[in-house]
Design an enzyme around this catalytic site. Structure first.
Site, short mmCIF file in Angstrom:
data_model
loop_
_atom_site.label_atom_id
_atom_site.label_comp_id
_atom_site.label_asym_id
_atom_site.label_seq_id
_atom_site.Cartn_x
_atom_site.Cartn_y
_atom_site.Cartn_z
N HIS A 39 30.54 32.45 49.81
CA HIS A 39 31.16 33.76 49.75
C HIS A 39 32.14 33.97 50.90
O HIS A 39 33.01 34.84 50.82
CB HIS A 39 30.10 34.86 49.77
CG HIS A 39 29.21 34.85 48.56
ND1 HIS A 39 28.09 34.08 48.48
CD2 HIS A 39 29.31 35.52 47.39
CE1 HIS A 39 27.51 34.26 47.29
NE2 HIS A 39 28.22 35.13 46.62
N GLU A 58 33.96 30.80 44.13
CA GLU A 58 33.85 32.22 44.43
C GLU A 58 35.21 32.89 44.45
O GLU A 58 35.39 34.01 43.94
CB GLU A 58 33.14 32.43 45.77
CG GLU A 58 31.64 32.56 45.67
CD GLU A 58 31.21 33.77 44.84
OE1 GLU A 58 31.73 34.87 45.06
OE2 GLU A 58 30.35 33.60 43.98
N HIS A 84 32.96 33.67 36.56
CA HIS A 84 32.12 32.50 36.88
C HIS A 84 31.86 31.69 35.62
O HIS A 84 31.80 30.45 35.66
CB HIS A 84 30.80 32.95 37.49
CG HIS A 84 30.87 33.21 38.97
ND1 HIS A 84 31.37 32.30 39.86
CD2 HIS A 84 30.50 34.29 39.71
CE1 HIS A 84 31.31 32.79 41.09
NE2 HIS A 84 30.79 34.00 41.02
N HIS A 115 34.44 39.70 37.94
CA HIS A 115 34.03 38.60 38.83
C HIS A 115 32.94 37.76 38.18
O HIS A 115 33.02 36.53 38.13
CB HIS A 115 33.54 39.19 40.15
CG HIS A 115 32.97 38.19 41.10
ND1 HIS A 115 33.63 37.78 42.24
CD2 HIS A 115 31.78 37.51 41.10
CE1 HIS A 115 32.89 36.89 42.89
NE2 HIS A 115 31.75 36.72 42.21
N GLU A 116 31.90 38.43 37.65
CA GLU A 116 30.78 37.70 37.06
C GLU A 116 31.19 36.92 35.83
O GLU A 116 30.82 35.75 35.65
CB GLU A 116 29.63 38.67 36.72
CG GLU A 116 29.08 39.45 37.90
CD GLU A 116 28.67 38.56 39.07
OE1 GLU A 116 28.37 37.37 38.86
OE2 GLU A 116 28.67 39.06 40.20
#
Length: 538
Positions: free
Chosen positions: A440, A376, A356, A352-353
């Site tokens: 989110h 997100e 980004h 996920h990170e």
């Protein structure tokens, strides 16, 4: 900065102030705004060369290689082959060379020539030995060297081995230079890792002089994924968490600090885990899986698609209940959770990170309003796809976000893709007020879209998890499979999405991407259109 959780979530309110202040510390220190660099430091900065400039520098250095060899005192049978050129801001040029002897590669003969703007010169060599051998005609047949190399690979219990033809070299990396053969045996290591075993055999005696595994790997016990393979780097005293196979990704222990990089993880052996190392194992493994997912599934090499890695930092802050991506440091950072006892380093969080960063390097979706929700969701989508790609028996793929880190303290995940509203805040469907809520939670409809497009509506069980996904219009959807859904979203992100893309534009972008991939009259195109309608985006 992008984080995995909403700071408005009740059980993370006490961490919100830390999130904000820590963000300022990280960006300020790492951008260089806190400490001015000296003129000397600025002068030593390497200049960024374009592809054309670098090519010209290499060509020029090779043209002058003969003259350089004479200037640094090499023998008449030796030649230099340029490998790299770095130019500093102060005019110093560092040229890296490989060396040959009578046309043969000299292993361990590489050197770097440093020349200042004023013309003074110094050299760093891999060996100070005089490169000379009595003859370049071997008494040992190449077939014997190959047999020796295959035997060495068998001793390592490598499988599916195959050997390249041995090549003649001069071995100068240790002791007196000798004529030798280098044989590369490819195969598969015991744990399934590819093997590229380089074996050096004395061309006169047949003695094995050296061997090295080009694919440096280790193993580690992680918090969430069990025993996992790690690609590490061997040092003089042990190993470190640096992944040379994936752009040089490094994993650091911040030791509860909130700035800088902390300490690079090192170990005396290549078996990792336990204590503070475990979070590092998770982060390093997650970065490797994410790199492989993007490269092998989507054809992207690294976050910026330039073959270069980011880095990971674990043990951030004290009781820090979050994880985040920061464009300034080009890195992922993970806190240790409640009571510093539950690091947020699960595989889907890691992916996920890093995702980004991919979004930042491509569409650059603004991190607010509907585009922020899509930002997100993109990280949730690729984080989920990477988790399935890993095929890890301990942390099986699912459509739950952050289920392993137990950030809520009751065993529930952060987000649900099949029915986002199950978390109590996310939205299942688009509405005109969607852009006014936390990103989110406005990610919910896009996450729902991805689940429905992948798996369809209704009740089903996947990898032991039961889902029941509804639709806004009560339509029944079959799904086209996760692989196609992932590729459609990626192509839309990288080709059609912009910084301001909202849900309506995302529908248009994914339809264009689907038309590109599968045709405008395909079943996939019709499925994408129907799935957007199913979450009230028309």
């Amino acid at each position: 900065m992008r984080s995995i959780t909403s700071t408005s979530r009740k059980n993370t309110l006490r961490a919100a102030a830390l999130v904000a202040s820590a963000a300022m510390v990280v960006v300020g220190v790492q951008s260089g705004s806190a400490t001015a660099k000296t003129d000397r430091e600025n002068g030593a900065q390497a200049l960024a060369l374009s592809a054309g400039q670098r090519s010209a520098a290499l060509k020029s250095a090779q043209t002058e290689a003969g003259s350089t060899a004479a200037k640094i005192g090499l023998g008449g049978k030796e030649k230099l082959v340029v490998r790299d050129v770095i130019k500093d801001a102060d005019g110093t040029v560092h040229t890296r060379y490989e060396r040959t002897y009578e046309g043969l590669p000299v292993l361990g003969g590489d050197l770097v020539v440093h020349e200042t703007k004023s013309g003074s010169r110094s050299v760093d060599k891999a060996t100070d030995a005089n490169i000379s051998v009595p003859t370049t005609t071997p008494s040992l047949a190449p077939s014997a060297a190959k047999k020796s190399a295959l035997s060495a690979s068998a001793e390592e219990k490598n499988a599916k081995t195959d050997s390249q033809a041995p090549r003649k070299v001069v071995w100068a990396a240790s002791g007196k230079p000798v004529l030798a053969y280098e044989t590369v045996v490819t195969g598969v290591q015991k744990d399934g890792t590819p093997s590229k075993l380089h074996v050096i055999t004395d061309a006169s005696t047949g003695k094995k002089l050296f061997q090295r595994e080009a694919i440096e790997t280790g193993t580690g016990t992680s918090t969430y994924s069990g025993n996992v393979p790690l690609t590490t780097t061997k040092t003089g005293s042990g190993f470190q968490l640096e992944d040379g196979a994936r752009g040089g990704h490094k994993t650091y222990d911040l030791n509860q600090g909130t700035s800088g990089t902390g300490s690079l993880y090192t170990n005396s052996t290549d078996t990792w885990g336990g204590g503070r190392q475990t979070a590092g194992v998770d982060a390093h493994y997650g970065a490797a899986v994410t790199w492989d997912f993007y490269k092998n599934v989507l054809g992207r090499t690294g976050i910026k698609n330039d073959g270069k890695a980011a880095y990971s930092r674990v043990h951030y802050g004290d009781n820090y209940v979050n994880a985040f991506w920061d464009d300034e440091c080009f890195c992922m950072t993970y806190g240790d959770g409640e009571n510093n006892s539950h690091p947020l380093t699960s595989l889907d969080v890691a992916a996920h990170e890093m995702s980004h960063g991919v979004t930042s390097a491509t569409a650059g979706l603004n991190y607010s309003g509907e585009s922020g929700g899509l930002n997100e969701a993109t990280s949730d989508i690729f984080g989920t796809a990477a988790e399935f790609y890993a095929n890890n028996g301990t942390d099986k793929g699912d459509y739950l976000i952050g289920e392993a880190i137990d950030i809520n303290g009751d065993g529930t995940p952060l987000r649900y893709m099949d029915k986002p509203s199950k978390d109590g805040a996310s939205k299942d469907y688009w509405s005109s007020s969607l852009g006014n809520i936390d990103v989110h939670y406005s990610s919910g409809p896009a996450n729902h879209f991805f689940y429905l497009l992948s798996e369809g509506s209704g009740t089903k069980t996947i990898n032991g998890v039961t889902y029941n996904s509804p639709t806004y219009d009560n339509s029944k959807l079959a799904g086209i499979g996760r692989d196609k859904a992932t590729k459609i979203w990626y192509k839309a992100l990288t080709t059609y999405f912009t910084s301001t893309t909202n849900y309506k534009a995302a529908r248009a972008g994914t339809l264009k991407a689907t038309a590109d991939l599968y045709g405008a009259t395909s079943a996939e195109y019709k499925a994408v259109a129907a799935t957007w309608t199913a979450i009230n985006v028309k």
